[in-house]
Design an enzyme around this catalytic site. Structure first.
Site, mmCIF file in Angstrom:
data_model
loop_
_atom_site.group_PDB
_atom_site.id
_atom_site.type_symbol
_atom_site.label_atom_id
_atom_site.label_comp_id
_atom_site.label_asym_id
_atom_site.label_seq_id
_atom_site.Cartn_x
_atom_site.Cartn_y
_atom_site.Cartn_z
ATOM 1 N N ASP A 17 0.881 -1.128 0.150
ATOM 2 C CA ASP A 17 0.081 0.098 0.040
ATOM 3 C C ASP A 17 1.006 1.361 -0.078
ATOM 4 O O ASP A 17 2.157 1.245 0.729
ATOM 5 C CB ASP A 17 -0.999 0.022 1.192
ATOM 6 C CG ASP A 17 -0.184 -0.132 2.592
ATOM 7 O OD1 ASP A 17 -0.152 0.934 3.074
ATOM 8 O OD2 ASP A 17 0.015 -1.113 3.029
ATOM 9 N N GLU A 108 -7.428 3.756 12.766
ATOM 10 C CA GLU A 108 -6.502 3.271 13.584
ATOM 11 C C GLU A 108 -6.009 4.441 14.582
ATOM 12 O O GLU A 108 -6.752 5.536 14.619
ATOM 13 C CB GLU A 108 -4.990 2.915 12.672
ATOM 14 C CG GLU A 108 -4.714 4.130 11.926
ATOM 15 C CD GLU A 108 -3.471 3.725 10.834
ATOM 16 O OE1 GLU A 108 -2.299 3.870 11.558
ATOM 17 O OE2 GLU A 108 -3.563 3.699 9.562
#
Length: 222
Positions: A17, A108
């Site tokens: 990513d 997160e």
């Protein structure tokens, strides 16, 4: 998608990513280095769109990688639905072409405040925020988002909610270990595993929990 039994890391499709930090990625080089899929950061909150997203997204497809877009959640800034709409309009759409992975929600620890790791939201409010984001993504794209998180954050900020495990693919982040370890919130298996921040591929290093043929099926929404 059922769990894959006892396949070593080397046998699972490799991916990565990237975000604006990687800027202009050498996509043919990533493909030659083993990448078969990639997630690319498109947006954050409702006021940031990566200036490199379009070129990265197009470049990945031209190189033969399955690719999807992800949104970095800011639950302290606006509603889940508002951020989902912004995301879809700036790259987070999905189509059943076999090359486009479902949109992903990156939720997160708050990188902007060490004292507000859950963005100032209580557990119930956080669950509602994620549900709002997911419902809007499904309404606009026809797919539920993949959820990227860590087991520790999920426990801390959602109370280890099991509300999403039956309908959302899990992208688990756990680095420096041979296995992802205990999964959060009722998930029985992971779909993607981010296992490192450095490696042979640009950006973070990931695996898909199944053969490449299954990854294509997942991309198609079947």
């Amino acid at each position: 998608m059922p769990p894959v039994a006892a396949a070593g890391r080397s046998k699972k499709p490799k991916g990565h990513d990237v975000s604006s930090h990687q800027k202009r990625v050498d996509w043919p080089g990533a493909r030659a280095g083993g990448a078969r899929f990639v997630y690319i950061k498109a947006t954050e909150s409702t006021n940031y769109h990566s200036p490199y997203f379009s070129g990265q997204y197009t470049g990945a497809r031209k190189a033969g990688l399955l690719r999807g877009a992800y949104h970095f959640a800011r639950p302290d800034r606006s509603s889940g639905a508002a951020q989902a709409r912004y995301f879809v309009r700036h790259g987070g759409d999905w189509r059943a072409d076999g090359w486009t992975l479902p949109p992903a929600l990156d939720i997160e620890y708050n990188p902007y405040s060490s004292t507000h790791q859950c963005y100032g939201l209580g557990k119930a409010r956080m669950v509602r925020w994620i549900r709002s984001f997911s419902d809007e993504i499904e309404r606009e794209t026809g797919r539920r988002p993949v959820i990227y998180t860590t087991t520790q954050w999920w426990k801390l900020c959602t109370g280890d909610s099991r509300a999403f495990s039956g309908s959302h693919a899990l992208w688990i982040a756990r680095h420096g270990t041979s296995r992802p370890g205990a999964l959060p919130g009722g998930w029985r298996y992971w779909t993607f595993w981010q296992y490192g921040t450095r490696g042979a591929l640009p950006g973070d290093q990931n695996l898909f929990n199944g053969p490449l043929s299954r990854l294509r099926i997942f991309a198609q929404g079947r």
